[in-house]
Enzyme design. Structure first.
Site, PDB file in Angstrom:
ATOM      1  N   GLU A  42       1.153   1.408   8.803  1.00 13.31           N
ATOM      2  CA  GLU A  42       0.767   1.207   7.616  1.00 13.31           C
ATOM      3  C   GLU A  42      -0.748   1.957   7.265  1.00 13.31           C
ATOM      4  O   GLU A  42      -1.350   2.109   8.005  1.00 13.31           O
ATOM      5  CB  GLU A  42       0.335  -0.250   7.659  1.00 13.31           C
ATOM      6  CG  GLU A  42      -0.065  -1.068   6.157  1.00 13.31           C
ATOM      7  CD  GLU A  42      -0.126  -2.607   6.250  1.00 13.31           C
ATOM      8  OE1 GLU A  42      -0.679  -3.108   5.305  1.00 13.31           O
ATOM      9  OE2 GLU A  42       0.075  -2.955   7.173  1.00 13.31           O
ATOM     10  N   GLU A  89      -7.070  -1.598  -0.386  1.00 10.59           N
ATOM     11  CA  GLU A  89      -7.285  -2.721  -1.007  1.00 10.59           C
ATOM     12  C   GLU A  89      -8.491  -3.168  -1.700  1.00 10.59           C
ATOM     13  O   GLU A  89      -9.417  -3.171  -0.935  1.00 10.59           O
ATOM     14  CB  GLU A  89      -6.696  -3.777   0.353  1.00 10.59           C
ATOM     15  CG  GLU A  89      -5.457  -3.627   0.900  1.00 10.59           C
ATOM     16  CD  GLU A  89      -5.199  -4.302   2.070  1.00 10.59           C
ATOM     17  OE1 GLU A  89      -4.086  -5.352   2.064  1.00 10.59           O
ATOM     18  OE2 GLU A  89      -5.795  -4.175   3.066  1.00 10.59           O
TER      19      GLU A  89
END
Length: 268
Positions: free
Chosen positions: A142, A146
């Site tokens: 990943e 964010e």
């Protein structure tokens, strides 16, 4: 954010979740997958939502930490931008609805760029990331941007390698991410991962042990939580809000940059 939570929130049940059995797959297998030719370069201006490229998450949530249900009704294109919304709405055991899209294909090394405006609200997560995991019969890799609603003046970058995280860095934006559009980009290469914010290098990872090597899908998502207060802030819903994405581009290594302002134009 714990590895368990990060892993759980990305799984898509319609793609065949097989739990965590494959997280421990050998690094040799992942390396082989990463060395396969990836998907082609493209730019998405969101004049419409191309369903041949994008899959819309709909009808589930990713675990008890998420207080909303993914809904296709929270995904739309309007005014030349993708809008992923968070709003009140009952679905199963959740009182809120939220939006997420993901690519159908996987992408490997290259330059990933998104121009987006975060949603407003403590307890919300406006995310642009790539991910692959057990649902796709791969170890969990990943790469994340964010914006956490408790402080929209910064963005968290992070990456997971074989389900191991702990690489978080909070980067000041210089303004609130929900006040206007900002450019988020990462350049992913064998042995190097660089994160850019508004054209400026903000994180340079050169430790191979901290760089994913499996091809991944591209995601945009907006979701909320009642429980992850330390990380995302205390949830305090007041009205519907949206994550807006004006443009996304992927440039494969060696390809021409996909738009004039692209980071890839200066790197190639």
């Amino acid at each position: 954010m714990t590895t368990k939570i990060a892993h759980a929130r990305k799984l898509c049940p319609t793609l065949g979740i097989i739990g965590t059995l494959l997280i421990g797959a050998s690094s040799a297998f992942a390396q082989q997958a990463a060395q396969q030719p990836g998907s082609a370069s493209f730019v998405e201006n969101f004049d419409k939502l191309d369903r041949s490229i994008w899959y819309i998450s709909d009808g589930w949530n990713n675990g008890p930490h998420q207080n909303c249900t993914w809904s296709k009704n929270q995904v739309k294109v309007e005014g030349g931008a993708l809008q992923l919304s968070f709003a009140e709405g009952q679905s199963k055991d959740r009182s809120y609805l939220c939006g997420e899209i993901q690519t159908k294909k996987r992408f490997g090394y290259g330059t990933y760029e998104a121009r987006m405006k975060a949603a407003t609200g403590s307890g919300l997560n406006s995310a642009f990331f790539t991910y692959i995991g057990p649902a796709d019969k791969q170890p969990h890799d990943e790469i994340d941007f964010e914006v956490l609603g408790k402080n929209s003046g910064q963005v968290q970058v992070n990456q997971y390698i074989k389900a191991k995280g702990g690489n978080e860095k909070l980067v000041p934006i210089g303004a609130n991410a929900d006040d206007g559009f900002n450019d988020y980009a990462f350049v992913w290469e064998p042995g190097r991962l660089r994160y850019y914010l508004n054209g400026k290098l903000v994180q340079d990872v050169t430790d191979p042990a901290k760089i994913p090597d499996s091809q991944q899908k591209i995601f945009f998502s907006l979701w909320g939580t009642d429980t992850l207060k330390d990380w995302m802030g205390k949830f305090a819903y007041t009205k519907p809000t949206s994550l807006e994405v004006d443009r996304f581009a992927y440039t494969a290594p060696g390809d021409k940059c996909q738009f004039p302002e692209s980071i890839a134009c200066t790197l190639n």
